[in-house]
Scaffold this motif. Structure first.
Motif, PDB file in Angstrom:
ATOM      1  N   ARG A   1      -8.556   6.120  -2.812  1.00  0.00           N
ATOM      2  CA  ARG A   1      -8.318   5.464  -1.482  1.00  0.00           C
ATOM      3  C   ARG A   1      -7.562   4.230  -1.592  1.00  0.00           C
ATOM      4  N   VAL A   2      -6.556   4.193  -0.918  1.00  0.00           N
ATOM      5  CA  VAL A   2      -5.573   3.004  -0.903  1.00  0.00           C
ATOM      6  C   VAL A   2      -5.544   2.314   0.393  1.00  0.00           C
ATOM      7  N   ASP A   3      -6.170   0.974   0.639  1.00  0.00           N
ATOM      8  CA  ASP A   3      -6.202   0.476   1.794  1.00  0.00           C
ATOM      9  C   ASP A   3      -5.691  -0.872   2.021  1.00  0.00           C
ATOM     10  N   GLY A   4      -5.048  -1.216   2.773  1.00  0.00           N
ATOM     11  CA  GLY A   4      -4.136  -2.466   3.064  1.00  0.00           C
ATOM     12  C   GLY A   4      -5.086  -3.860   2.785  1.00  0.00           C
ATOM     13  N   GLY A   5      -4.599  -4.536   2.094  1.00  0.00           N
ATOM     14  CA  GLY A   5      -5.325  -6.036   1.828  1.00  0.00           C
ATOM     15  C   GLY A   5      -4.798  -7.027   2.558  1.00  0.00           C
ATOM     16  N   ALA A   6      -4.997  -8.153   2.208  1.00  0.00           N
ATOM     17  CA  ALA A   6      -4.519  -9.501   2.770  1.00  0.00           C
ATOM     18  C   ALA A   6      -3.026  -9.285   2.728  1.00  0.00           C
ATOM     19  N   MET A   7      -2.364 -10.346   3.686  1.00  0.00           N
ATOM     20  CA  MET A   7      -0.836 -10.450   3.690  1.00  0.00           C
ATOM     21  C   MET A   7      -0.594 -11.901   3.440  1.00  0.00           C
ATOM     22  N   LEU A   8       0.298 -12.231   2.632  1.00  0.00           N
ATOM     23  CA  LEU A   8       0.976 -13.443   2.681  1.00  0.00           C
ATOM     24  C   LEU A   8       2.091 -13.493   3.667  1.00  0.00           C
TER      25      LEU A   8
ATOM     26  N   PRO B   1       0.911  -1.241   0.113  1.00  0.00           N
ATOM     27  CA  PRO B   1       0.043  -0.090  -0.045  1.00  0.00           C
ATOM     28  C   PRO B   1       0.644   1.297  -0.300  1.00  0.00           C
ATOM     29  N   ARG B   2       2.041   1.253   0.724  1.00  0.00           N
ATOM     30  CA  ARG B   2       2.763   2.220   0.509  1.00  0.00           C
ATOM     31  C   ARG B   2       3.257   2.643  -0.845  1.00  0.00           C
ATOM     32  N   LYS B   3       3.761   1.890  -1.540  1.00  0.00           N
ATOM     33  CA  LYS B   3       4.228   2.059  -2.814  1.00  0.00           C
ATOM     34  C   LYS B   3       2.848   2.539  -3.741  1.00  0.00           C
ATOM     35  N   MET B   4       1.614   1.902  -3.427  1.00  0.00           N
ATOM     36  CA  MET B   4       0.530   2.529  -4.371  1.00  0.00           C
ATOM     37  C   MET B   4       0.197   3.885  -3.884  1.00  0.00           C
ATOM     38  N   ARG B   5       0.262   4.063  -2.729  1.00  0.00           N
ATOM     39  CA  ARG B   5      -0.103   5.573  -2.270  1.00  0.00           C
ATOM     40  C   ARG B   5       0.719   6.743  -2.882  1.00  0.00           C
ATOM     41  N   ILE B   6       2.113   6.326  -2.971  1.00  0.00           N
ATOM     42  CA  ILE B   6       2.821   7.394  -3.496  1.00  0.00           C
ATOM     43  C   ILE B   6       2.417   7.844  -5.163  1.00  0.00           C
ATOM     44  N   VAL B   7       2.056   6.912  -5.708  1.00  0.00           N
ATOM     45  CA  VAL B   7       1.479   6.936  -7.139  1.00  0.00           C
ATOM     46  C   VAL B   7       0.065   7.622  -7.067  1.00  0.00           C
ATOM     47  N   ALA B   8      -0.603   7.446  -6.079  1.00  0.00           N
ATOM     48  CA  ALA B   8      -2.166   7.849  -5.911  1.00  0.00           C
ATOM     49  C   ALA B   8      -2.010   9.195  -5.702  1.00  0.00           C
ATOM     50  N   ASP B   9      -1.109   9.413  -4.895  1.00  0.00           N
ATOM     51  CA  ASP B   9      -1.320  11.053  -4.437  1.00  0.00           C
ATOM     52  C   ASP B   9      -0.619  11.956  -5.495  1.00  0.00           C
ATOM     53  N   LEU B  10      -0.235  11.463  -6.557  1.00  0.00           N
ATOM     54  CA  LEU B  10       0.092  12.270  -8.028  1.00  0.00           C
ATOM     55  C   LEU B  10      -1.106  12.657  -8.460  1.00  0.00           C
TER      56      LEU B  10
ATOM     57  N   ARG C   1      17.382 -20.114  12.479  1.00  0.00           N
ATOM     58  CA  ARG C   1      16.252 -19.539  12.683  1.00  0.00           C
ATOM     59  C   ARG C   1      15.533 -19.204  11.501  1.00  0.00           C
ATOM     60  N   ALA C   2      14.482 -18.542  11.676  1.00  0.00           N
ATOM     61  CA  ALA C   2      13.600 -18.151  10.364  1.00  0.00           C
ATOM     62  C   ALA C   2      12.750 -16.614  10.486  1.00  0.00           C
ATOM     63  N   HIS C   3      13.078 -15.921   9.360  1.00  0.00           N
ATOM     64  CA  HIS C   3      12.436 -14.453   9.615  1.00  0.00           C
ATOM     65  C   HIS C   3      11.214 -14.664   8.837  1.00  0.00           C
ATOM     66  N   ARG C   4      10.325 -14.019   9.221  1.00  0.00           N
ATOM     67  CA  ARG C   4       8.989 -13.890   8.512  1.00  0.00           C
ATOM     68  C   ARG C   4       9.052 -12.679   7.519  1.00  0.00           C
ATOM     69  N   ILE C   5       8.624 -13.200   6.226  1.00  0.00           N
ATOM     70  CA  ILE C   5       8.423 -11.881   5.124  1.00  0.00           C
ATOM     71  C   ILE C   5       7.009 -11.933   5.027  1.00  0.00           C
ATOM     72  N   ARG C   6       6.637 -10.564   5.067  1.00  0.00           N
ATOM     73  CA  ARG C   6       5.169 -10.222   4.754  1.00  0.00           C
ATOM     74  C   ARG C   6       4.841  -9.697   3.376  1.00  0.00           C
ATOM     75  N   LYS C   7       4.402 -10.516   2.552  1.00  0.00           N
ATOM     76  CA  LYS C   7       4.052  -9.894   1.179  1.00  0.00           C
ATOM     77  C   LYS C   7       2.537  -9.157   1.035  1.00  0.00           C
ATOM     78  N   ARG C   8       2.712  -8.017   1.162  1.00  0.00           N
ATOM     79  CA  ARG C   8       1.679  -7.137   1.146  1.00  0.00           C
ATOM     80  C   ARG C   8       0.619  -6.844  -0.058  1.00  0.00           C
ATOM     81  N   SER C   9      -0.568  -6.548   0.222  1.00  0.00           N
ATOM     82  CA  SER C   9      -1.545  -6.476  -1.069  1.00  0.00           C
ATOM     83  C   SER C   9      -2.118  -5.179  -0.645  1.00  0.00           C
ATOM     84  N   ASN C  10      -2.715  -4.650  -1.849  1.00  0.00           N
ATOM     85  CA  ASN C  10      -3.928  -3.543  -1.215  1.00  0.00           C
ATOM     86  C   ASN C  10      -4.924  -3.590  -2.103  1.00  0.00           C
ATOM     87  N   HIS C  11      -6.070  -2.602  -1.758  1.00  0.00           N
ATOM     88  CA  HIS C  11      -7.179  -2.382  -2.242  1.00  0.00           C
ATOM     89  C   HIS C  11      -7.402  -0.973  -2.849  1.00  0.00           C
ATOM     90  N   VAL C  12      -7.666  -0.510  -3.950  1.00  0.00           N
ATOM     91  CA  VAL C  12      -7.644   0.702  -4.572  1.00  0.00           C
ATOM     92  C   VAL C  12      -9.092   0.953  -4.745  1.00  0.00           C
TER      93      VAL C  12
END
Length: 137
Positions: free
Chosen positions: A95-102, A31-40, A112-123
């Motif tokens: 509007r750009v809202d956060g969606g489901a996270m994989l 959503p952060r990357k999408m909001r940059i373009v949406a603000d334009l 050890r293992a680190h968690r990677i959050r693959k984000r998605s959004n709703h526009v």
């Protein structure tokens, strides 16, 4: 249906006639990357917004351009008798809202293992029309 209820329903229908929207769900971009373009494009006229999105190098701009074209097409379906140039369409709201996270796991040092959050959004894009004949109320 009563007379007042029918009149109110017709008023709401006429008010919604000059507004069109389109939604894009589960877009695999953060959503952060999408909001940059949406603000334009927020508040811009449709022609200007399409030019901004067309010549922007970000991947999110391609998806927003397609969504904006869909919203324009939705407006044309509602208002078949009006021309697009005379309507004065502009991006009323975006509007750009956060969606489901994989959630994925990435191996880390020492077992050890680190968690990677693959984000998605709703526009959601809402287009408004500036008509001189509807402003007389």
């Amino acid at each position: 249906m009563g007379v007042r209820k029918k009149e109110r329903a017709n008023q709401i229908k006429e008010a919604k006639k000059h507004v069109a929207f389109a939604k894009l769900n589960n877009c695999p971009t953060s959503p952060r990357k999408m909001r940059i373009v949406a603000d334009l494009v927020r508040g811009q006229k449709v022609e200007t917004a399409l030019n901004i999105l067309k010549f922007n190098s970000k991947e999110a701009s391609r998806k927003l351009e397609k969504l904006l074209l869909s919203a324009i097409n939705n407006w044309q379906q509602k208002n078949a008798e009006e021309s697009l140039e005379d309507a004065g369409l502009f991006v009323k709201e975006i509007r750009v809202d956060g969606g489901a996270m994989l959630k994925r796991l990435r191996p880390a040092p020492q077992g050890r293992a680190h968690r990677i959050r693959k984000r998605s959004n709703h526009v959601t894009i809402v287009l408004g029309a500036i008509n001189n004949n509807t402003q007389s109320n």
